[in-house]
Design a protein around this motif. Sequence first.
Motif, PDB file in Angstrom:
ATOM      1  N   TRP B  59      55.365  47.874  38.144  1.00 26.21           N
ATOM      2  CA  TRP B  59      54.340  48.875  37.821  1.00 26.21           C
ATOM      3  C   TRP B  59      52.993  48.195  37.533  1.00 26.21           C
ATOM      4  CZ3 TRP B  59      52.356  49.917  32.696  1.00 26.21           C
ATOM      5  CH2 TRP B  59      51.491  51.015  32.652  1.00 26.21           C
ATOM      6  N   VAL B  60      53.044  47.105  36.727  1.00 19.71           N
ATOM      7  CA  VAL B  60      51.799  46.401  36.390  1.00 19.71           C
ATOM      8  C   VAL B  60      51.134  45.862  37.654  1.00 19.71           C
ATOM      9  CG1 VAL B  60      50.826  44.395  35.199  1.00 19.71           C
ATOM     10  CG2 VAL B  60      52.535  45.809  34.058  1.00 19.71           C
ATOM     11  N   PHE B  61      51.940  45.316  38.551  1.00 23.73           N
ATOM     12  CA  PHE B  61      51.368  44.764  39.789  1.00 23.73           C
ATOM     13  C   PHE B  61      50.768  45.866  40.651  1.00 23.73           C
ATOM     14  CE2 PHE B  61      54.582  40.971  39.769  1.00 23.73           C
ATOM     15  CZ  PHE B  61      53.960  40.493  38.622  1.00 23.73           C
ATOM     16  N   ARG B  62      51.404  47.067  40.596  1.00 25.98           N
ATOM     17  CA  ARG B  62      50.953  48.152  41.460  1.00 25.98           C
ATOM     18  C   ARG B  62      49.648  48.756  40.955  1.00 25.98           C
ATOM     19  NH1 ARG B  62      55.377  50.965  41.308  1.00 25.98           N
ATOM     20  NH2 ARG B  62      54.578  52.554  39.902  1.00 25.98           N
ATOM     21  N   VAL B  63      49.577  49.032  39.619  1.00 27.52           N
ATOM     22  CA  VAL B  63      48.384  49.740  39.135  1.00 27.52           C
ATOM     23  C   VAL B  63      47.149  48.824  39.124  1.00 27.52           C
ATOM     24  CG1 VAL B  63      49.637  51.441  37.789  1.00 27.52           C
ATOM     25  CG2 VAL B  63      48.926  49.309  36.705  1.00 27.52           C
ATOM     26  N   GLU B  64      47.350  47.502  39.009  1.00 24.28           N
ATOM     27  CA  GLU B  64      46.238  46.544  39.057  1.00 24.28           C
ATOM     28  C   GLU B  64      45.102  46.882  38.106  1.00 24.28           C
ATOM     29  OE1 GLU B  64      44.703  45.030  42.769  1.00 24.28           O
ATOM     30  OE2 GLU B  64      46.621  45.453  43.746  1.00 24.28           O
ATOM     31  N   SER B  65      45.467  47.344  36.908  1.00 21.36           N
ATOM     32  CA  SER B  65      44.421  47.643  35.928  1.00 21.36           C
ATOM     33  C   SER B  65      44.250  46.451  34.995  1.00 21.36           C
ATOM     34  CB  SER B  65      44.816  48.883  35.116  1.00 21.36           C
ATOM     35  OG  SER B  65      44.198  48.833  33.834  1.00 21.36           O
ATOM     36  N   PRO B  66      43.028  45.926  34.842  1.00 21.89           N
ATOM     37  CA  PRO B  66      42.817  44.789  33.930  1.00 21.89           C
ATOM     38  C   PRO B  66      43.205  45.141  32.505  1.00 21.89           C
ATOM     39  CG  PRO B  66      40.843  45.240  35.233  1.00 21.89           C
ATOM     40  CD  PRO B  66      41.797  46.350  35.507  1.00 21.89           C
ATOM     41  N   TRP B  67      43.037  46.398  32.105  1.00 20.10           N
ATOM     42  CA  TRP B  67      43.346  46.785  30.720  1.00 20.10           C
ATOM     43  C   TRP B  67      44.831  46.738  30.457  1.00 20.10           C
ATOM     44  CZ3 TRP B  67      39.487  46.147  27.859  1.00 20.10           C
ATOM     45  CH2 TRP B  67      38.201  46.389  28.358  1.00 20.10           C
ATOM     46  N   ILE B  68      45.587  47.288  31.434  1.00 21.27           N
ATOM     47  CA  ILE B  68      47.038  47.262  31.262  1.00 21.27           C
ATOM     48  C   ILE B  68      47.520  45.809  31.271  1.00 21.27           C
ATOM     49  CG2 ILE B  68      49.217  47.820  32.417  1.00 21.27           C
ATOM     50  CD1 ILE B  68      47.920  50.532  33.084  1.00 21.27           C
ATOM     51  N   LEU B  69      46.938  45.003  32.155  1.00 22.18           N
ATOM     52  CA  LEU B  69      47.310  43.583  32.199  1.00 22.18           C
ATOM     53  C   LEU B  69      47.012  42.923  30.849  1.00 22.18           C
ATOM     54  CD1 LEU B  69      48.206  41.024  33.691  1.00 22.18           C
ATOM     55  CD2 LEU B  69      45.820  40.688  34.347  1.00 22.18           C
ATOM     56  N   ALA B  70      45.822  43.195  30.302  1.00 21.74           N
ATOM     57  CA  ALA B  70      45.452  42.606  29.011  1.00 21.74           C
ATOM     58  C   ALA B  70      46.467  43.008  27.953  1.00 21.74           C
ATOM     59  CB  ALA B  70      44.053  43.070  28.607  1.00 21.74           C
ATOM     60  N   GLY B  71      46.905  44.277  27.981  1.00 18.90           N
ATOM     61  CA  GLY B  71      47.907  44.738  27.024  1.00 18.90           C
ATOM     62  C   GLY B  71      49.198  43.964  27.156  1.00 18.90           C
ATOM     63  N   VAL B  72      49.645  43.777  28.403  1.00 18.31           N
ATOM     64  CA  VAL B  72      50.896  43.049  28.654  1.00 18.31           C
ATOM     65  C   VAL B  72      50.779  41.609  28.141  1.00 18.31           C
ATOM     66  CG1 VAL B  72      52.378  42.099  30.467  1.00 18.31           C
ATOM     67  CG2 VAL B  72      51.597  44.461  30.610  1.00 18.31           C
ATOM     68  N   LEU B  73      49.662  40.966  28.452  1.00 15.91           N
ATOM     69  CA  LEU B  73      49.474  39.575  28.016  1.00 15.91           C
ATOM     70  C   LEU B  73      49.478  39.470  26.497  1.00 15.91           C
ATOM     71  CD1 LEU B  73      46.737  38.258  30.508  1.00 15.91           C
ATOM     72  CD2 LEU B  73      49.221  38.288  30.748  1.00 15.91           C
ATOM     73  N   LEU B  74      48.817  40.431  25.841  1.00 14.07           N
ATOM     74  CA  LEU B  74      48.771  40.387  24.375  1.00 14.07           C
ATOM     75  C   LEU B  74      50.155  40.590  23.776  1.00 14.07           C
ATOM     76  CD1 LEU B  74      45.440  42.136  23.346  1.00 14.07           C
ATOM     77  CD2 LEU B  74      46.060  39.718  23.246  1.00 14.07           C
ATOM     78  N   ILE B  75      50.917  41.523  24.367  1.00 12.85           N
ATOM     79  CA  ILE B  75      52.268  41.752  23.833  1.00 12.85           C
ATOM     80  C   ILE B  75      53.113  40.478  24.014  1.00 12.85           C
ATOM     81  CG2 ILE B  75      54.419  43.028  24.203  1.00 12.85           C
ATOM     82  CD1 ILE B  75      52.644  45.471  24.851  1.00 12.85           C
ATOM     83  N   MET B  76      53.021  39.870  25.194  1.00  7.81           N
ATOM     84  CA  MET B  76      53.776  38.634  25.438  1.00  7.81           C
ATOM     85  C   MET B  76      53.418  37.570  24.400  1.00  7.81           C
ATOM     86  SD  MET B  76      53.346  38.347  29.583  1.00  7.81           S
ATOM     87  CE  MET B  76      54.088  36.729  29.793  1.00  7.81           C
ATOM     88  N   THR B  77      52.101  37.421  24.156  1.00 12.05           N
ATOM     89  CA  THR B  77      51.654  36.387  23.224  1.00 12.05           C
ATOM     90  C   THR B  77      52.066  36.708  21.795  1.00 12.05           C
ATOM     91  OG1 THR B  77      49.739  36.249  24.670  1.00 12.05           O
ATOM     92  CG2 THR B  77      49.680  34.944  22.670  1.00 12.05           C
ATOM     93  N   ALA B  78      51.989  37.999  21.436  1.00 13.18           N
ATOM     94  CA  ALA B  78      52.367  38.382  20.079  1.00 13.18           C
ATOM     95  C   ALA B  78      53.844  38.096  19.833  1.00 13.18           C
ATOM     96  CB  ALA B  78      52.061  39.860  19.849  1.00 13.18           C
ATOM     97  N   VAL B  79      54.680  38.411  20.823  1.00 16.42           N
ATOM     98  CA  VAL B  79      56.120  38.151  20.680  1.00 16.42           C
ATOM     99  C   VAL B  79      56.361  36.649  20.549  1.00 16.42           C
ATOM    100  CG1 VAL B  79      58.353  38.298  21.831  1.00 16.42           C
ATOM    101  CG2 VAL B  79      56.813  40.264  21.843  1.00 16.42           C
ATOM    102  N   ALA B  80      55.654  35.858  21.376  1.00 16.67           N
ATOM    103  CA  ALA B  80      55.808  34.402  21.305  1.00 16.67           C
ATOM    104  C   ALA B  80      55.355  33.872  19.948  1.00 16.67           C
ATOM    105  CB  ALA B  80      55.016  33.731  22.432  1.00 16.67           C
ATOM    106  N   GLY B  81      54.220  34.375  19.453  1.00 18.66           N
ATOM    107  CA  GLY B  81      53.706  33.935  18.160  1.00 18.66           C
ATOM    108  C   GLY B  81      54.689  34.259  17.047  1.00 18.66           C
ATOM    109  N   HIS B  82      55.262  35.459  17.129  1.00 21.10           N
ATOM    110  CA  HIS B  82      56.243  35.859  16.117  1.00 21.10           C
ATOM    111  C   HIS B  82      57.465  34.935  16.175  1.00 21.10           C
ATOM    112  CE1 HIS B  82      58.599  38.438  13.533  1.00 21.10           C
ATOM    113  NE2 HIS B  82      59.580  38.317  14.408  1.00 21.10           N
TER     114      HIS B  82
END
Lengths: 218, 269
Positions: B59-82
């Motif tokens: 879905w992320v690859f299909r919609v190609e929205s920078p905002w959604i991508l930014a959200g995904v990256l932040l969630i990934m980083t937050a989980v890693a930080g935790h």
Amino acid sequence: MTLLSVRGVSLSVPGRRLLRDLELNVPHAGWVGVAGPSGSGKTRLLRAIAGLCDADAGEFRLRGTDRQEMAYPEWRRRVSYVGQRAVFLKGTVRFNLERPFSYASVGARFDVAAAARELEQLRLPRTVLEQDARSLSVGEQQRVALLRTVSIAPDVVLLDEPTSALDEESVSAVETWLRARAEAGLSGVIVSHDATQLTRLTTTQLNLTDFSPGVLGA
Amino acid sequence: MPERGALPIGVAQLGMAALLVLCAGAVSVGMRLRLERTLAIASARTVLQLSLVGYVLAWVFRVESPWILAGVLLIMTAVAGHAAVARSTRRFAGAGVGAFLTLVLTGLVTTFTVTGVILGVRPWYHAQYVVPLLGMVLGNSLTGVSLSLDTLLADLDEQRDRVEMELALGATRWEAARGPLREAVRRGMIPILNSMTVVGIVSLPGMMTGQILEGADPLTAVRYQIVVMFMIAAATALGCMGLTLFVYSRLFNERHQLRTERIERAKGG
């Protein structure tokens, strides 16, 4: 002339006031003894004077200059605390004695020959220089730590039970050595359980029970 | 010319792969290891989690929205930080935020350097490249960063006397902390250094294996893997350094005092 002046010091540990409005003055080449029962805040007081922990209130001056106007490492180089339990980095005695000379605040060079002479006055053979500092006995460590601090040429040393781990002969060697340092101009504050040691080494003594919050206003 | 593209895997193939897990289960039953329940749950989780991720990524690859991508990256980083902080046996207030900010900085900088500068992906935030690369960066630097954190907090907590002894002799906080900081960064770097040393000999990295299975030229796969290893090494080094400096700034104050009372031991730690 007052060298170190400590005024209006209040100290507490979580949930308990230890000291209130303490005043302590160390004259040039003078020595002050601090007595008091266990838990009365003797160690805390020395650490607070060295700026290793904060006091609730208080003013600390060296030759009239407030501690706030000085960098803390510089203050501690001049007003140096020696803990009751000697602590060393991994390495030889020589390495440990030389270590402070790598700090920016200690602007001098380590003199190994002088160190060897001082060690002998403290009843330690000069061969300890090459021994692992952590392998020495507690009493030997205590004397090496004392020398380490005095060798950075502080104005005032804050000694916390400096002879607690020593036998009688070593105690008297250390006391003789300290008196010689005092004659050379070194000042100090000594915390000791041994009241006779305080009378031997210091000219004025204060008892921390006089500054505990309980007796205030009495 | 070798055939390009991965061989398709259908439901039948997945079912056959499940037989392999059943073999493992049979061993467990036969030897009374009592692992069959855990194995079943772990297998189910593997299927569920990966399928979910597959759908989300598609879905992320299909919609190609920078905002959604930014959200995904932040969630990934937050989980890693935790996770980096959760693995540590000691922590302090603000450790999670520090780990997160460090990983944001080091993870994103290295990932975008690879996509934007080295690979020249256009646009540089192309999700198909950024998400898997950041995933590899975080997964690996996480280990290093949490090791660093654990080493440093344990060192400062247990060797408080040593640091204070140096402070009492006139050392600045930096002079007194230098040794423990250096040791913490060193410890954090060891896993990535180990894997860089044995890569290709003891283990074939998953990404390279995947590309080769997909029919890519091994030499191309190798080049990608080199880029990835360097990226991970840089991210780990920067991450370990960043987090130890953060810990330093939190545990020493401007009066050159060590604030070990800020360190808490984790439950069971």
